[in-house]
Design a protein around this motif. Structure first.
Motif, PDB file in Angstrom:
ATOM      1  N   CYS A 177       0.859  -1.302   0.019  1.00 20.50           N
ATOM      2  CA  CYS A 177       0.031   0.109   0.038  1.00 20.50           C
ATOM      3  C   CYS A 177       1.022   1.151   0.108  1.00 20.50           C
ATOM      4  O   CYS A 177       1.940   1.191   0.001  1.00 20.50           O
ATOM      5  N   SER A 178       0.324   2.417  -0.134  1.00 18.94           N
ATOM      6  CA  SER A 178       1.358   3.634   0.106  1.00 18.94           C
ATOM      7  C   SER A 178       2.236   3.814   1.111  1.00 18.94           C
ATOM      8  O   SER A 178       3.165   4.472   0.720  1.00 18.94           O
ATOM      9  N   SER A 180       2.306   1.303   3.683  1.00 25.18           N
ATOM     10  CA  SER A 180       1.834   0.290   4.505  1.00 25.18           C
ATOM     11  C   SER A 180       1.937  -1.278   3.831  1.00 25.18           C
ATOM     12  O   SER A 180       2.146  -0.970   2.461  1.00 25.18           O
ATOM     13  N   ASN A 181       2.325  -2.307   4.430  1.00 23.03           N
ATOM     14  CA  ASN A 181       2.217  -3.567   3.692  1.00 23.03           C
ATOM     15  C   ASN A 181       0.825  -4.136   3.652  1.00 23.03           C
ATOM     16  O   ASN A 181      -0.184  -3.658   4.555  1.00 23.03           O
ATOM     17  N   LEU A 200       8.429  -2.335   0.257  1.00 22.64           N
ATOM     18  CA  LEU A 200       9.363  -2.017   1.403  1.00 22.64           C
ATOM     19  C   LEU A 200       9.162  -3.227   2.486  1.00 22.64           C
ATOM     20  O   LEU A 200       8.209  -3.658   2.731  1.00 22.64           O
ATOM     21  N   VAL A 203       8.821  -3.635   9.134  1.00 25.88           N
ATOM     22  CA  VAL A 203       9.116  -4.251  10.207  1.00 25.88           C
ATOM     23  C   VAL A 203       8.046  -4.841  10.707  1.00 25.88           C
ATOM     24  O   VAL A 203       8.029  -5.978  11.201  1.00 25.88           O
ATOM     25  N   ARG A 205       5.294  -5.920   9.172  1.00 25.02           N
ATOM     26  CA  ARG A 205       4.922  -7.227   8.428  1.00 25.02           C
ATOM     27  C   ARG A 205       5.813  -8.284   8.973  1.00 25.02           C
ATOM     28  O   ARG A 205       5.252  -9.583   9.067  1.00 25.02           O
ATOM     29  N   SER A 239       1.702  -1.396   9.339  1.00 17.54           N
ATOM     30  CA  SER A 239       2.855  -0.618   9.459  1.00 17.54           C
ATOM     31  C   SER A 239       2.970  -0.452  10.859  1.00 17.54           C
ATOM     32  O   SER A 239       2.277  -0.443  11.673  1.00 17.54           O
TER      33      SER A 239
HETATM   34  N1  PDD Z   1       5.519   3.776   6.266  1.00 22.07           N
HETATM   35  N2  PDD Z   1       5.266   0.154   2.971  1.00 22.07           N
HETATM   36  C1  PDD Z   1       5.571   1.405   2.665  1.00 22.07           C
HETATM   37  C2  PDD Z   1       5.605   1.866   1.229  1.00 22.07           C
HETATM   38  C3  PDD Z   1       5.830   1.973   3.735  1.00 22.07           C
HETATM   39  O1  PDD Z   1       5.992   3.244   3.587  1.00 22.07           O
HETATM   40  C4  PDD Z   1       5.633   1.403   5.101  1.00 22.07           C
HETATM   41  C5  PDD Z   1       6.026   2.347   6.434  1.00 22.07           C
HETATM   42  C6  PDD Z   1       5.479   0.210   5.281  1.00 22.07           C
HETATM   43  C7  PDD Z   1       5.439  -0.626   6.517  1.00 22.07           C
HETATM   44  O2  PDD Z   1       6.529  -0.598   7.112  1.00 22.07           O
HETATM   45  P1  PDD Z   1       6.881  -0.597   8.791  1.00 22.07           P
HETATM   46  O3  PDD Z   1       6.041  -1.843   9.223  1.00 22.07           O
HETATM   47  O4  PDD Z   1       8.345  -0.816   8.957  1.00 22.07           O
HETATM   48  O5  PDD Z   1       6.307   0.675   9.394  1.00 22.07           O
HETATM   49  C8  PDD Z   1       5.344  -0.703   4.053  1.00 22.07           C
HETATM   50  C9  PDD Z   1       5.556   4.560   7.498  1.00 22.07           C
HETATM   51  C10 PDD Z   1       4.918   3.993   8.741  1.00 22.07           C
HETATM   52  C11 PDD Z   1       5.704   5.695   6.937  1.00 22.07           C
HETATM   53  O6  PDD Z   1       5.921   6.320   6.011  1.00 22.07           O
HETATM   54  O7  PDD Z   1       5.127   6.745   7.936  1.00 22.07           O
END
Ligand code: PDD
Length: 278
Positions: A177-178, A180-181, A200, A203, A205, A239
């Motif tokens: 997603c934009s 988040s996973n 990405l 973490v 995920r 996320s």
């Molecule tokens: N976003 N995919 C994308 C494109 C992201 O930008 C994010 C995180 C994730 C999830 O990653 P994690 O679980 O490590 O937060 C997946 C953060 C929250 C943000 O841009 O604010």
């Protein structure tokens, strides 16, 4: 003077010019720019640059209201402060300053940054060596780059449609997603796209996959299609900030709700892991 910078009305030598940390250019690259050659304090191809600049602004929907006339007056004042007969001027307009949120911030005013310095014209006589690389711009979604324009636009589109997230796909295959996973539950298996350069490696995920394994829930790291997503028992958006959000609708169609016990079990395990780790 050898160089000069300008930011929202303030002139200063480039090395001393300050911009706020909450300028969206700083953490999202959420802006557009132009770079022009300036010879004898006159701009080369000004009309073309302004026209591309306006097109870039329009694409990103940045409401920069300054007229070309007013902008050019500031650009001219900037180059006139530098003695060099041969300059390169750079200017950028960002969406504005605001606390970090992906979708467009309300009420933010665009920021104008300019700098110019003496740069001699390129030597066009000497022959140069080149390399060849595949064009993968921007095919490195595994890198947490601050250049998040596609994510910004997708988050805004989701917001405008009253949704929480936008699910990205490539040729019908779901990536993430934009910001988040996306995880799917189907027939008791937790499935999500593999950690290659298309997503990405979240973490969160990773934690969900780890907890699922601990709970004896089979995990499958192969990408699923949009078609499969519509047919998922459950979908979860993960996320750092969202933990694991359950889903009820995809593109206006009701989805999920078919394996709530397993969904809640995983969410509970994550919350416990979260509180147990801080
Ligand atoms: N976003 N995919 C994308 C494109 C992201 O930008 C994010 C995180 C994730 C999830 O990653 P994690 O679980 O490590 O937060 C997946 C953060 C929250 C943000 O841009 O604010």
């Amino acid at each position: 003077m050898e160089n000069i910078g300008y930011y929202n009305g303030v002139f200063a030598p480039v090395e001393e010019l300050m911009i706020p940390a909450c300028d969206r250019g700083v953490y999202f690259g959420d802006g557009v720019y132009e770079a022009l050659r300036v010879e004898r304090h006159r701009f080369f191809a000004l009309e073309e640059h302004l026209s591309r600049f306006r097109a870039s602004l329009a694409f990103l929907r940045i409401p920069f209201e300054m007229t070309d006339e007013a902008l050019v007056a500031i650009l001219q004042e900037t180059v006139d402060r530098v003695e060099s007969e041969s300059q390169q001027i750079y200017f950028q307009v960002t969406r504005g300053s605001a606390m970090r949120t992906h979708a467009f911030p309300e009420g933010a005013q665009p920021n104008l940054l300019i700098f110019t310095r003496g740069v001699p014209l390129a030597d066009i006589v000497e022959r140069r060596r080149l390399i060849v690389l595949p064009d993968t711009r921007w095919g490195h979604c595994n890198i947490k780059s601050i250049n998040l324009i596609p994510s910004v636009l997708a988050a805004q589109a989701a917001k405008e449609r009253g949704c929480t997230e936008a699910v990205f796909h490539r040729d019908g295959v779901v990536t993430e997603c934009s910001s988040s996973n996306l995880l799917m539950l189907k027939d008791g298996v937790l499935r999500t796209a593999p950690t290659d350069e298309r997503i990405l490696p979240g973490v969160t995920r990773g934690h969900f996959l780890m907890l699922a394994r601990e709970l004896g829930v089979p995990v499958d790291e192969t990408a699923f299609t949009l078609e499969e997503a519509y047919d998922a028992d459950e979908l979860m958006v993960t996320s750092t900030s969202l933990h694991g959000l359950p889903v009820c609708e995809l593109e206006g169609k009701p989805v999920c709700g078919r394996d709530e016990p397993l969904l809640r079990k995983l969410q509970k395990a994550y919350r416990e892991y979260f509180y147990g780790s801080i």
